[in-house]
Write an enzyme that holds these catalytic residues in place. Structure first.
Site, PDB file in Angstrom:
ATOM      1  CE  LYS A  96      41.474  39.372  49.950  1.00  0.00           C
ATOM      2  NZ  LYS A  96      42.195  38.551  50.940  1.00  0.00           N
TER       3      LYS A  96
ATOM      4  NE  ARG B 167      45.073  31.793  53.136  1.00  0.00           N
ATOM      5  CZ  ARG B 167      44.326  32.886  53.108  1.00  0.00           C
ATOM      6  NH1 ARG B 167      43.060  32.814  52.696  1.00  0.00           N
ATOM      7  NH2 ARG B 167      44.803  34.051  53.496  1.00  0.00           N
TER       8      ARG B 167
ATOM      9  CE1 TYR C 100      13.543  26.705  33.205  1.00  0.00           C
ATOM     10  CE2 TYR C 100      14.842  28.209  34.546  1.00  0.00           C
ATOM     11  CZ  TYR C 100      14.385  27.787  33.306  1.00  0.00           C
ATOM     12  OH  TYR C 100      14.779  28.454  32.181  1.00  0.00           O
TER      13      TYR C 100
ATOM     14  CG  MET D 279      21.445  32.964  33.436  1.00  0.00           C
ATOM     15  SD  MET D 279      21.880  32.536  31.742  1.00  0.00           S
ATOM     16  CE  MET D 279      22.118  30.772  31.876  1.00  0.00           C
TER      17      MET D 279
HETATM   18  C1  LIG Z   1      41.926  39.077  52.240  1.00  0.00           C
HETATM   19  C2  LIG Z   1      42.967  39.242  53.275  1.00  0.00           C
HETATM   20  C3  LIG Z   1      42.846  40.225  54.271  1.00  0.00           C
HETATM   21  C4  LIG Z   1      41.580  41.027  54.483  1.00  0.00           C
HETATM   22  O1  LIG Z   1      40.683  40.242  55.246  1.00  0.00           O
HETATM   23  P1  LIG Z   1      39.232  40.753  55.687  1.00  0.00           P
HETATM   24  O2  LIG Z   1      38.677  39.677  56.504  1.00  0.00           O
HETATM   25  O3  LIG Z   1      38.460  40.940  54.410  1.00  0.00           O
HETATM   26  O4  LIG Z   1      39.414  42.041  56.404  1.00  0.00           O
HETATM   27  C5  LIG Z   1      43.925  40.412  55.123  1.00  0.00           C
HETATM   28  N1  LIG Z   1      45.042  39.651  55.029  1.00  0.00           N
HETATM   29  C6  LIG Z   1      45.171  38.681  54.110  1.00  0.00           C
HETATM   30  C7  LIG Z   1      46.411  37.868  54.073  1.00  0.00           C
HETATM   31  C8  LIG Z   1      44.139  38.423  53.215  1.00  0.00           C
HETATM   32  O5  LIG Z   1      44.268  37.434  52.319  1.00  0.00           O
END
Ligand SMILES: *Cc1c(COP(=O)(O)O)cnc(C)c1O
Length: 378
Positions: A37, A136, A254, A302
């Protein structure tokens, strides 16, 4: 390539493959899936997924959105045409055609999604995410009976997600593990998946049929520190574009947040918060330059940061490259100095940064980075 006066990120695809093997070995018997992802945690969806498929025979992938799944399906067309591609966030009405066209498997998170899927594609396989305590995403256990009554629903993988996979020994791990077993009993024919990177490294008992491996593949230890089973994958570097000497009493950057008590040698690097390097690293982060860790002095701008190279053992010149994280400076350490975690550091990296893919020290084979373009092999 490296001589360009721009920030760059080197991505070691052989280290990615090695991390995949090491994490797969942690839970014998479980199929390791690649969680790709968010553009494979910022490192590039196609190169990462193709490496896992071509070099490690990875056959299961997870992304968050159907449109990413469609991109992934195309990226794997030659490399792993039969790969299972799961969509974490599950289907909405508008994405159903995309699921069908790209052969995507939804992760059902709600009764509404279950009804939508089963009525659109009766009998088509789906995964089910049950929330065992994280609160969640995922079906709440109280809705299981209603789910089981939905006609045409074919759950062939059940999964849940740990709230505390970054903390071995957390009491919630055992609680969620027990809750998962309890719910899984309703789905005797389905494959089971509980662990992300952290869970896979915490206990073999969390492996079940399939592990969902994300951050560890990308060289980040899931417990906040470097992990012995995981090697660095990404190296962020930035070139020195100016050198100067400042006098006692001078300031830098800055708002003149940093003033010098004694003369100091400074180097200005081409990298800033516009590239995703956190402004929270102002006066806190370090870089590896001139053979030593050198502190960031003043506010991260930046496009620029300034580092103090006074104590560096080797001379520092324009064109030299500083490492922001990589083999000489663990990404977990760099992230902590910026008040964040490796996940966020990687996924924040900006499009302005040159990406270079390596395999065993040499530029990666272009065939590993993208599928052949249409016509090329006709
Ligand atoms: C992102 C995610 C993972 C992967 O988790 P990592 O800690 O990056 O290995 C696995 N399961 C779900 C549901 C996730 O959202």
């Amino acid at each position: 390539m490296a001589s360009r006066l721009k920030p760059s990120i080197d991505i070691d695809l052989s280290a990615l493959a090695a991390n995949f093997r090491a994490l797969a070995a942690a839970t014998p018997g479980a199929a390791p899936a690649g969680v790709v992802k968010c553009d494979a945690y910022g490192l590039g969806l196609a190169p990462v997924a193709r490496t896992l498929a071509l070099k490690e025979n990875c056959a299961h992938f997870f992304v968050a959105y159907a449109e990413t799944g469609a991109t992934l399906r195309a990226a794997l067309a030659d490399a792993a045409p039969k790969a299972e591609i799961f969509i974490f966030n599950g289907p909405g009405e508008e994405a159903l055609a995309e699921y069908h066209a790209s052969r995507l498997t939804p992760v059902i998170n709600t009764l509404e999604q279950a009804v939508l899927w089963a009525s659109a594609f009766p009998g088509a396989p789906a995964a089910l995410h049950v929330d065992t305590g994280m609160n969640r995403l995922g079906l709440i256990p109280a809705d299981i009976d209603a789910l089981l009554a939905i006609k045409g629903l074919n759950i062939d993988l059940i999964m849940s997600h740990f709230a505390c996979a970054s903390t071995p020994g957390a009491a919630m791990l055992a609680q969620q593990h027990a809750a998962f077993d309890e719910i899984a009993r309703h789905f005797p024919g389905a494959r089971k998946s509980l662990a992300s990177t952290g869970g896979a490294l915490i206990s073999k008992d969390y492996g079940y049929d399939l592990t969902r491996l994300g951050v560890g593949l990308y060289g980040v230890g899931p417990f906040g520190d470097p992990h012995t089973d995981i090697g660095p994958v990404a190296t962020l570097s930035a070139p020195v574009i100016q050198r100067r000497t400042v006098k006692a009493g001078d300031s830098v950057g800055y708002d003149a947040t940093r003033r010098f008590d004694a003369p100091a040698q400074l180097a200005t690097l081409a990298l800033g918060y516009g590239d995703g390097f956190p402004r929270a690293g102002s006066n806190k982060a370090q870089v590896f330059l001139g053979g030593a860790l050198c502190p960031v002095v003043g506010i991260v701008s930046m496009d620029l940061i300034v580092v103090d190279v006074t104590a560096a053992p080797a001379p520092v010149a324009v064109g030299d490259r500083a490492e922001l994280f990589g083999p000489s400076l663990p990404i977990e350490t760099a992230a902590r100095a910026c008040g964040t975690i490796g996940y966020e550091l990687l996924t924040s990296l900006g499009a302005r940064i040159d990406r270079r893919y390596l395999f065993e020290g040499a530029p990666a084979d272009p065939a590993m980075l993208a599928p052949p373009t249409r016509g090329e092999n006709e």
